[in-house]
Every structure is written in C-alpha cells, then in structure tokens.
Enzyme design. Structure first.
Site, mmCIF file in Angstrom:
data_model
loop_
_atom_site.group_PDB
_atom_site.id
_atom_site.type_symbol
_atom_site.label_atom_id
_atom_site.label_comp_id
_atom_site.label_asym_id
_atom_site.label_seq_id
_atom_site.Cartn_x
_atom_site.Cartn_y
_atom_site.Cartn_z
ATOM 1 N N TRP A 10 -9.371 -11.173 13.925
ATOM 2 C CA TRP A 10 -10.526 -10.331 14.265
ATOM 3 C C TRP A 10 -10.192 -9.306 15.346
ATOM 4 C CZ3 TRP A 10 -15.113 -14.390 14.748
ATOM 5 C CH2 TRP A 10 -15.400 -14.902 13.474
ATOM 6 N N LYS A 11 -9.053 -9.483 15.997
ATOM 7 C CA LYS A 11 -8.690 -8.626 17.139
ATOM 8 C C LYS A 11 -9.849 -8.617 18.132
ATOM 9 C CE LYS A 11 -5.569 -6.242 14.079
ATOM 10 N NZ LYS A 11 -4.877 -5.038 13.690
ATOM 11 N N SER A 213 -3.225 -3.558 6.365
ATOM 12 C CA SER A 213 -4.119 -2.952 5.362
ATOM 13 C C SER A 213 -4.226 -3.798 4.095
ATOM 14 C CB SER A 213 -3.681 -1.517 5.042
ATOM 15 O OG SER A 213 -3.789 -0.718 6.202
ATOM 16 N N GLY A 234 -6.666 -7.977 9.217
ATOM 17 C CA GLY A 234 -7.456 -7.424 10.316
ATOM 18 C C GLY A 234 -8.785 -6.910 9.804
ATOM 19 N N GLY A 235 -8.884 -5.603 9.607
ATOM 20 C CA GLY A 235 -10.143 -4.941 9.261
ATOM 21 C C GLY A 235 -10.939 -5.622 8.159
HETATM 22 P P1 13P Z 1 -5.344 -4.509 9.258
HETATM 23 O O1 13P Z 1 -5.606 -5.527 8.170
HETATM 24 O O2 13P Z 1 -6.616 -3.996 9.882
HETATM 25 O O3 13P Z 1 -4.405 -3.444 8.833
HETATM 26 O O4 13P Z 1 -4.616 -5.306 10.451
HETATM 27 C C1 13P Z 1 -3.536 -6.099 10.155
HETATM 28 C C2 13P Z 1 -3.187 -6.883 11.349
HETATM 29 O O5 13P Z 1 -2.769 -6.352 12.356
HETATM 30 C C3 13P Z 1 -3.393 -8.337 11.287
HETATM 31 O O6 13P Z 1 -2.795 -8.974 12.375
#
Ligand code: 13P
Length: 252
Positions: A10-11, A213, A234-235
C-alpha cells in the site's frame, strides 16, 4: 510445485477508516477464506494500521506485512520500528530494500542485508526487492545490478527458507509501463540461477515475485511465466475489489 504469493504494497496510502471496508471486500474472495492453499495473500500496510488489521483478518488466510523495519532490536533510533516490534503485532512478512527506500532514504545494499538477516533471525519472511533503473537497463547493466543486490544479501544467508525475492524494475514502478512477460521472465530466471549457484536445489522452491505496474490486464500473463511466482502490487492493490480480481486471475 511452488506456491503463489500476491502481496499488496500500500506504500503511504489508505487510512484507518478504509481498513475495515477493504478487508471485508477481500474476505469475500474464497481464496483468502478457505480456498486454494496454493495462494498466499499478504497485505503490507503502513505501521499505524497493523494493530487493527490483525483483528480484522482473524480467521482468514490473509497475512500481515510491513514495508520496512530497522535491523537493530531497540535503542536510540528516533522514528524507527524494529522487526521484533512488528512480530508482536502479528506481522509475518516484511518488504525490505524497496527501490523507493534505496533511492529516497539512502538504503544501500549492506543496510538491506542487515535488515534481511534480522528479519530471518526472527523467523519472519523477508520480501527482498531488487531491480534496475531505466538508465541501468539502457546501459546494459540490468544483470550486474541485480547480481550486486543479490550478492549483498546472499553472502550473509545460510539458506533460502525465509526469503522471498521481488524483481521490481524501477522504471516499471508506478509508471503504468510494466516489464513485458519476456523481460521479467529473463531476470527471474537469472535470479533463480544465482540462487541455485549459492543454495542448490532449494532455489527451486524460492518464490520470486514481479512488481511494477502489475494490474488486472497483465497479471495472468506475467504469472504464467515459469519463474514468476506472483506479484508485489502497488497502485492496483489499493482497490480491494480490483486486488481480489487479481487473486482470482492468477489462479484461473
Ligand atoms: P506499482 O504496482 O504501483 O507499480 O508499484 C509496484 C511496487 O513498487 C510494489 O512494491
């Protein structure tokens, strides 16, 4: 046969108010309830959510993850959190060496290696991130960069049992431009070969995730590659129903 792992990173996103709804949605997925034991689902979330999340995931197969930790047990490290503290909260997986930490917070290979060692010492799983920048790829350094990042960690490691590796090309993170399945597979194969050189056949069971991504339209093709064992997302993981559909997609 290797398991699959889908880990949400989730950052620094979401809020405590979002937590219950997110986990409720995910709980409707049979794979996180009692379903396919081949799939492990990890939610790596900001520290302040962990205590509540531990309650909310009780009775499911969702695993609790964190995104960073300090390698020391305790002491005068203002603002830091130790791996032992995370363990007390029920965390079982810790993302270490993410490129955002390497680039924005100055985490170099030796620091990452110390963190991985402490994590494994606590019998928790380290999700070690490796990957090259766009400049490094363009100048033909992809494999040497990944090798350097692996060597730093492998040299202090007795075995692979508590290690998961995530190949995350920096140029693919948050850009909407994923590595192609062939590009990713090539590096995943390289990582498994390096692990094999050092640890032998145990490398056949090593989980190697792809991150950068990853979304509903590319997850299936990526995970269909022989050396891609899941994703670090991530996103696309911020939307519970989308993430849930991605779990279904890798098993379909
Ligand atoms: P995204 O899926 O948003 O590109 O991020 C990938 C990521 O950094 C997972 O640790």
């Amino acid at each position: 046969m290797r398991k699959l792992m889908m880990a949400a990173n989730w950052k620094m996103n979401m809020s405590l108010a979002d937590l219950e709804g997110y986990i409720d949605t995910l709980k409707k997925n049979r794979n996180v309830q009692s379903g396919d034991r081949l799939l492990e689902t990890v939610l790596a979330m900001p520290y302040p959510f962990l205590f509540r999340a531990r309650e909310l995931i009780r009775g499911t197969r969702i695993r609790l993850g964190a995104q960073n930790a300090h390698w020391q047990e305790r002491g005068a490290f203002t603002g830091e959190v130790s791996i032992g503290m995370l363990k007390e909260l029920g965390v079982t997986e810790v993302i270490l060496g993410h490129s955002e930490r390497r680039q924005q917070f100055g985490e170099y290979d030796e620091v990452v290696a110390k963190k991985v060692q402490t994590c494994i010492h606590h019998d928790m799983r380290a999700l070690l991130c490796v990957g090259e920048t766009l400049e490094e790829r363009k100048s033909g350094q992809t494999f040497s960069v990944v090798q350097r990042q692996l060597d730093a960690v492998f040299s202090g490691l007795a075995d692979l049992t508590k290690l998961v590796i995530a190949y995350e090309p920096v140029w693919a993170i948050g850009t909407g431009v994923s590595a192609s399945s062939a590009q990713a597979q090539e590096v995943h194969r390289f990582i498994r070969d390096k692990a094999k050189q050092k640890f032998g056949d145990a490398a056949d069971s090593l989980l190697i995730l792809y991150g950068g991504s990853m979304n509903l339209s590319n997850v299936r093709e990526l995970v269909a590659q022989p050396d891609i064992d899941g994703g670090l997302i991530g996103g696309a993981s911020l939307d519970a129903s989308l993430f849930s559909q991605m779990l279904d997609a890798v098993l379909s």
